[in-house]
Design an enzyme around this catalytic site. Structure first.
Site, PDB file in Angstrom:
ATOM      1  N   TYR A  10      52.226  -0.418 -23.532  1.00  0.00           N
ATOM      2  CA  TYR A  10      53.199  -0.609 -22.729  1.00  0.00           C
ATOM      3  C   TYR A  10      53.411  -2.547 -23.760  1.00  0.00           C
ATOM      4  O   TYR A  10      54.913  -2.913 -23.318  1.00  0.00           O
ATOM      5  CB  TYR A  10      52.443  -0.490 -21.468  1.00  0.00           C
ATOM      6  CG  TYR A  10      53.451  -1.629 -20.921  1.00  0.00           C
ATOM      7  CD1 TYR A  10      55.446  -1.019 -19.971  1.00  0.00           C
ATOM      8  CD2 TYR A  10      53.511  -2.580 -20.082  1.00  0.00           C
ATOM      9  CE1 TYR A  10      56.064  -1.515 -19.362  1.00  0.00           C
ATOM     10  CE2 TYR A  10      54.513  -2.959 -19.092  1.00  0.00           C
ATOM     11  CZ  TYR A  10      55.081  -2.676 -18.849  1.00  0.00           C
ATOM     12  OH  TYR A  10      56.862  -3.638 -18.241  1.00  0.00           O
ATOM     13  N   LYS A  46      57.003  -3.650 -24.972  1.00  0.00           N
ATOM     14  CA  LYS A  46      57.844  -5.153 -24.711  1.00  0.00           C
ATOM     15  C   LYS A  46      57.716  -6.212 -25.458  1.00  0.00           C
ATOM     16  O   LYS A  46      58.951  -6.754 -25.157  1.00  0.00           O
ATOM     17  CB  LYS A  46      57.326  -4.982 -23.151  1.00  0.00           C
ATOM     18  CG  LYS A  46      57.549  -4.122 -21.753  1.00  0.00           C
ATOM     19  CD  LYS A  46      58.521  -3.523 -22.139  1.00  0.00           C
ATOM     20  CE  LYS A  46      59.388  -2.663 -20.887  1.00  0.00           C
ATOM     21  NZ  LYS A  46      60.763  -2.698 -20.251  1.00  0.00           N
TER      22      LYS A  46
END
Length: 222
Positions: free
Chosen positions: A140, A144
């Protein structure tokens, strides 16, 4: 009349809590909103179904829209729990596809449209965890971080075409899913989707004309 009156605003991930809030906010401002999602959505504005991981389908969807003044890349997601050493190919690909490829594909399809009309605004959703790796959520955080780097590169490439590209870095957004996953958290410290939507509207407005490549923290009290 607001500055978004009759402007065409494309919002991806419109089936999610944040996407819906962003689309609704632009709709209230008089924009011609087009929501895009892989799921069917019942809304007061036009919606289109598209798998944004598929570039050809993304191009076909964008071609149906025509002029685009604002692109809000809201589609994305979150997963955690694996260490770097135990992260599977499926988890890595899922995060990279959902959070990065959707942004990349929409951008590749929409930028030529904006360049032809000599202007536009693109707002992406990064994350606070994209600024620094966090244990047990490497896929994750990496995805990002990639969104932030894409934003910076795009901003540098497009600023002389009168196209602003910026991103927002939320901490934790107060959504039903996050409340379900973290039931003991202090929800009052989180950022509401409505508050996030107001920041998106700001970055899409003329007030943000001098801003290029910003990664704006929106953390509430978290």
């Amino acid at each position: 009349m607001t500055e978004f009156q009759d402007k065409t605003v494309v919002v991806t991930g419109v089936a999610g809590a944040l996407g819906q809030s962003v689309a609704d906010a632009f709709h209230r401002e008089g924009a011609r909103v087009v929501g895009v999602d892989i799921l069917e959505v019942d809304a007061d504005f036009k919606t289109l179904i598209c798998d944004l991981i598929d570039f050809e389908k993304t191009k076909e969807t964008v071609a149906k829209i025509g002029q685009i003044d604002v692109l809000a890349n809201i589609a994305g997601g979150f997963t955690m729990g694996d260490t770097v050493a135990t992260t599977s190919d499926d988890t890595w690909d899922f995060m990279m596809n959902l959070n990065v490829r959707t942004v990349l594909n929409m951008t590749r399809a929409v930028v030529p449209v904006m360049q032809s009309s000599r202007g536009g605004k693109i707002v992406n959703i990064g994350a606070r965890n994209g600024m620094r790796g966090v244990g047990n959520m490497a896929a994750y955080s990496a995805s990002k971080s990639a969104v932030i780097r894409l934003t910076e590169s795009l901003a540098e490439e497009l600023k002389h075409d009168n196209i602003n590209v910026n991103c927002i870095l939320p901490s934790i957004i107060d959504t039903p899913r996050n409340r379900q996953d973290m039931p003991k958290a202090d929800f009052s410290s989180w950022v509401s989707p409505a508050a996030m939507a107001r920041v998106v509207l700001f970055l899409a407005s003329s007030a943000a004309d001098p801003i290029h490549g910003a990664a704006l923290p929106v953390e509430g009290l978290a």
